[in-house]
Enzyme design. Structure first.
Site, PDB file in Angstrom:
ATOM      1  CG  ASP A 141      37.531  41.415  62.879  1.00 43.09           C
ATOM      2  OD1 ASP A 141      36.338  41.455  63.247  1.00 43.09           O
ATOM      3  OD2 ASP A 141      38.388  40.680  63.428  1.00 43.09           O
TER       4      ASP A 141
ATOM      5  CG  ASP B 195      36.079  41.086  68.703  1.00 40.56           C
ATOM      6  OD1 ASP B 195      36.222  42.177  69.285  1.00 40.56           O
ATOM      7  OD2 ASP B 195      34.986  40.514  68.600  1.00 40.56           O
TER       8      ASP B 195
END
Length: 147
Positions: free
Chosen positions: A7, A9
């Site tokens: 991922d 963020d």
């Protein structure tokens, strides 16, 4: 080779820090992430870039970035790609996947700061919860993956 999705963020880059800073500077702003250049200018989280480079050079892992785009900022699609090129190089842009439902992808490992909300709970491989007890930082993830 094991497919690893990472991922962006608050896993590779400091979304929360930039969000908090923007709110302090403009408290009336409801969605700081809607600002132009918000995603492109996020700072890498300590150890993230080094870990991705170790995964790239590994004979065991096949890394990709898997990030949900912001519905509040249509520029997030291009800005996330720009961030990848800036921090990991142009060639790694071919390994950027933007998808709002992470459970749709097949792979062995998903490293994410959330365990639900974008389909993480439906991912069929191993979910490594970045920032949690056993996986507090990138050093602990490198140890866990043996890189």
């Amino acid at each position: 080779m094991k497919i690893v999705y990472i991922d962006m963020d608050d896993t590779l880059c400091d979304f929360r820090g930039a969000f908090t800073k923007a709110l302090k500077e403009s408290p009336e702003m409801k969605y700081p992430q809607a600002q132009y250049r918000f995603f492109a200018d996020l700072q890498p989280i300590e150890g993230a870039i080094e870990t991705v480079k170790l995964l790239i050079d590994s004979d065991t892992y096949d890394p990709y970035i898997l990030s949900a785009p912001s519905t509040r900022n249509p520029f997030s699609y291009a800005e996330k790609r720009e961030w990848v090129e800036k921090h990991l190089g142009f060639d790694f842009c071919k390994r950027l996947i933007l998808c709002a439902h992470k459970g749709l992808l097949r792979g062995d490992i998903l490293i994410d700061d959330n365990i639900e909300g974008k389909g993480q709970d439906r991912f069929e491989g191993q979910l490594i919860h970045f920032g949690s007890g056993a996986f507090r930082n990138w050093t602990s993830i490198r140890v866990s993956l043996g890189i």
